[in-house]
Scaffold this motif. Structure first.
Motif, mmCIF file in Angstrom:
data_model
loop_
_atom_site.group_PDB
_atom_site.id
_atom_site.type_symbol
_atom_site.label_atom_id
_atom_site.label_comp_id
_atom_site.label_asym_id
_atom_site.label_seq_id
_atom_site.Cartn_x
_atom_site.Cartn_y
_atom_site.Cartn_z
ATOM 1 N N GLU A 154 -7.843 6.666 -0.548
ATOM 2 C CA GLU A 154 -8.806 5.598 -0.275
ATOM 3 C C GLU A 154 -8.252 4.244 -0.701
ATOM 4 N N ALA A 155 -7.593 4.214 -1.869
ATOM 5 C CA ALA A 155 -6.972 2.974 -2.347
ATOM 6 C C ALA A 155 -5.866 2.526 -1.398
ATOM 7 N N SER A 156 -5.090 3.490 -0.891
ATOM 8 C CA SER A 156 -3.997 3.187 0.043
ATOM 9 C C SER A 156 -4.529 2.550 1.324
ATOM 10 N N ASP A 157 -5.642 3.081 1.847
ATOM 11 C CA ASP A 157 -6.253 2.519 3.056
ATOM 12 C C ASP A 157 -6.740 1.100 2.810
ATOM 13 N N ALA A 158 -7.374 0.885 1.642
ATOM 14 C CA ALA A 158 -7.888 -0.449 1.316
ATOM 15 C C ALA A 158 -6.743 -1.452 1.185
ATOM 16 N N ILE A 159 -5.656 -1.037 0.536
ATOM 17 C CA ILE A 159 -4.496 -1.910 0.360
ATOM 18 C C ILE A 159 -3.886 -2.278 1.714
ATOM 19 N N GLU A 160 -3.802 -1.295 2.608
ATOM 20 C CA GLU A 160 -3.222 -1.562 3.927
ATOM 21 C C GLU A 160 -4.094 -2.545 4.719
ATOM 22 N N LYS A 161 -5.418 -2.397 4.621
ATOM 23 C CA LYS A 161 -6.318 -3.298 5.348
ATOM 24 C C LYS A 161 -6.235 -4.724 4.806
ATOM 25 N N LEU A 162 -6.103 -4.846 3.484
ATOM 26 C CA LEU A 162 -6.090 -6.174 2.862
ATOM 27 C C LEU A 162 -4.740 -6.875 2.981
ATOM 28 N N THR A 163 -3.651 -6.110 2.962
ATOM 29 C CA THR A 163 -2.309 -6.713 2.910
ATOM 30 C C THR A 163 -1.456 -6.417 4.134
ATOM 31 N N GLY A 164 -1.826 -5.396 4.892
ATOM 32 C CA GLY A 164 -0.981 -4.991 6.014
ATOM 33 C C GLY A 164 0.225 -4.174 5.587
ATOM 34 N N ILE A 165 0.291 -3.821 4.302
ATOM 35 C CA ILE A 165 1.430 -3.061 3.772
ATOM 36 C C ILE A 165 1.007 -1.611 3.553
ATOM 37 N N LYS A 166 1.748 -0.690 4.143
ATOM 38 C CA LYS A 166 1.455 0.734 3.987
ATOM 39 C C LYS A 166 2.479 1.340 3.038
ATOM 40 N N ARG A 167 1.995 2.069 2.047
ATOM 41 C CA ARG A 167 2.880 2.714 1.079
ATOM 42 C C ARG A 167 2.456 4.172 0.899
ATOM 43 N N SER A 168 3.387 4.970 0.412
ATOM 44 C CA SER A 168 3.115 6.390 0.188
ATOM 45 C C SER A 168 2.135 6.545 -0.975
ATOM 46 N N PRO A 169 1.456 7.688 -1.061
ATOM 47 C CA PRO A 169 0.520 7.912 -2.181
ATOM 48 C C PRO A 169 1.178 7.736 -3.547
ATOM 49 N N THR A 170 2.421 8.198 -3.686
ATOM 50 C CA THR A 170 3.124 8.064 -4.971
ATOM 51 C C THR A 170 3.322 6.601 -5.327
ATOM 52 N N GLN A 171 3.740 5.787 -4.346
ATOM 53 C CA GLN A 171 3.956 4.361 -4.603
ATOM 54 C C GLN A 171 2.651 3.649 -4.926
ATOM 55 N N VAL A 172 1.579 4.031 -4.209
ATOM 56 C CA VAL A 172 0.271 3.419 -4.469
ATOM 57 C C VAL A 172 -0.217 3.778 -5.867
ATOM 58 N N ARG A 173 -0.035 5.046 -6.260
ATOM 59 C CA ARG A 173 -0.461 5.478 -7.589
ATOM 60 C C ARG A 173 0.266 4.680 -8.671
ATOM 61 N N GLU A 174 1.559 4.493 -8.510
ATOM 62 C CA GLU A 174 2.332 3.728 -9.503
ATOM 63 C C GLU A 174 1.878 2.272 -9.541
ATOM 64 N N PHE A 175 1.576 1.707 -8.370
ATOM 65 C CA PHE A 175 1.100 0.323 -8.320
ATOM 66 C C PHE A 175 -0.238 0.186 -9.032
ATOM 67 N N LEU A 176 -1.145 1.136 -8.799
ATOM 68 C CA LEU A 176 -2.459 1.085 -9.457
ATOM 69 C C LEU A 176 -2.315 1.135 -10.969
ATOM 70 N N LYS A 177 -1.425 1.989 -11.454
ATOM 71 C CA LYS A 177 -1.185 2.070 -12.900
ATOM 72 C C LYS A 177 -0.598 0.761 -13.412
ATOM 73 N N ARG A 178 0.277 0.174 -12.601
ATOM 74 C CA ARG A 178 0.967 -1.048 -13.026
ATOM 75 C C ARG A 178 0.008 -2.217 -13.197
ATOM 76 N N ILE A 179 -1.044 -2.269 -12.388
ATOM 77 C CA ILE A 179 -1.993 -3.379 -12.510
ATOM 78 C C ILE A 179 -3.152 -3.040 -13.457
ATOM 79 N N GLY A 180 -3.039 -1.872 -14.125
ATOM 80 C CA GLY A 180 -3.984 -1.553 -15.201
ATOM 81 C C GLY A 180 -5.095 -0.591 -14.855
ATOM 82 N N LEU A 181 -5.088 -0.020 -13.650
ATOM 83 C CA LEU A 181 -6.140 0.929 -13.292
ATOM 84 C C LEU A 181 -5.844 2.309 -13.857
ATOM 85 N N ARG A 182 -6.896 3.040 -14.205
ATOM 86 C CA ARG A 182 -6.782 4.421 -14.660
ATOM 87 C C ARG A 182 -7.813 5.271 -13.927
#
Length: 351
Positions: free
Chosen positions: A104-132
């Motif tokens: 769900e986060a990956s879909d939202a990111i793609e809609k907002l930025t136009g950038i599609k990333r794999s689930p692993t990359q999205v998970r790491e990005f979410l952790k990097r910006i402080g989400l748990r």
């Protein structure tokens, strides 16, 4: 060929670190230099370690510069993620609309930025910006209203905290009272396991009811149990049991506004025994210390546990009630600390 004179100490270090260093890139460096120390030809090292001639030269020069410790340095920083430039926008969006899954986060990111990333990359990005990934909690709907928050705060400051101060100074015994209804069923918890684990679900819906009073200071638990219902007579039994403790100091009970706890029978009997009843404001379960004790019971003997018979189920809960204050004293002291959550700053999920 680049020649190196290896000391036996360094050879031992290389041999150890090629298996035990936490970073795989460093392990590879150690493997390359260990093979070099054993006189293996460069062309064979290329093939065995799947590296180029240039990479081997870089590793050897690193070792010549600073030995084994130099090989442990990782200078490759990688390419910065394209998502980094959208961090503030995504943090603001996800704070208002938390995602229930990485997909769900990956879909939202793609809609907002136009950038599609794999689930692993999205998970790491979410952790990097402080989400748990945290379990959603719940609060009574009216408890987060501004008026109710102020009412609960006033009660805590003007009524509850003075009571607890008297209890800690030994002038009064304060007990938090509530009932729990344990249904004989499967309680699903979390387990660290290699594959999803299942537990059997008992048939039937028999209940083991526990009316409890936990001492705010000693954490001692006084209980009345049955398999039918908790009612005003149960409260009177608990009052009688508490009065027989012979504490030689006044007793105050902190309890919610359930009808069977606030009826005339209970109030008259408490007055007769000299026990003060202090009722919590409505929609304030966070102020009742015993609510945390019921959570402790479920964690200790119900979650991910299977009891084939109702008798075994009751025995497990009864044993936990009897021994919790002795065998798990440290855990209870921490869990039942006299600090209480407020909901003024918590994030409430929008519909």
């Amino acid at each position: 060929m680049l020649r190196i004179d290896f000391t036996q100490e360094d050879i031992n270090k290389l041999h150890y670190e090629r298996y035990h260093h936490p970073h795989p890139l460093v392990q590879k460096k150690m493997e390359v230099l260990y093979l070099k120390s054993q006189g293996i030809k460069h062309k064979d090292i290329y093939n065995l370690c799947k590296i180029s001639k240039t990479t081997l030269t870089i590793y050897i020069k690193q070792y010549q510069l600073g030995g084994v410790e130099e090989l442990k340095k990782i200078e490759y920083k990688g390419r910065p993620s394209e998502l980094n430039q959208y961090s503030d926008i995504l943090k603001e969006y996800l704070e208002k609309s938390p995602a229930s899954s990485v997909a769900e986060a990956s879909d939202a990111i793609e809609k907002l930025t136009g950038i599609k990333r794999s689930p692993t990359q999205v998970r790491e990005f979410l952790k990097r910006i402080g989400l748990r990934c945290l379990k959603v909690g719940y609060v009574p709907g009216k408890s987060v209203e501004e008026k109710k928050i102020e009412e609960v705060k006033k009660y805590r400051v003007e009524t509850l905290e003075p009571l607890l101060y008297e209890a800690m100074s030994g002038e009064k015994a304060v007990f938090f009272v509530d009932a729990a209804h344990f249904v004989h069923r499967a309680y699903l918890g979390f387990l660290w396991c290699f594959a999803r684990t299942f537990i059997c679900s008992p048939s039937g819906r028999k209940r083991f009811n526990v009316l409890g009073a936990v001492n705010a200071v000693t954490k001692e638990i006084i209980t009345i149990t049955n398999e039918t219902y908790i009612n005003s007579e149960s409260i009177c039994q608990l009052l009688f049991k508490l009065s027989n403790l012979v504490l030689n100091i006044p007793i105050t009970l902190v309890l919610d506004n359930a009808k069977y706890q606030k009826c005339k029978l209970v109030q008259d009997y408490a007055k007769q025994l000299g026990i003060q009843l202090c009722y919590l404001p409505s929609y304030s379960p966070q102020l009742n210390l015993i609510e945390r004790f019921w959570k402790f019971i479920r964690n200790e003997c119900l979650y991910s546990k299977y009891y084939a018979s109702f008798a075994d189920f009751k025995a497990a809960i009864s044993n936990c009630l009897d021994t919790g204050n002795t065998d798990k004293q440290e855990s209870l002291d921490s869990l039942l600390a006299l600090n209480f959550q407020t909901f003024k700053k918590v994030q409430i999920l929008a519909v």
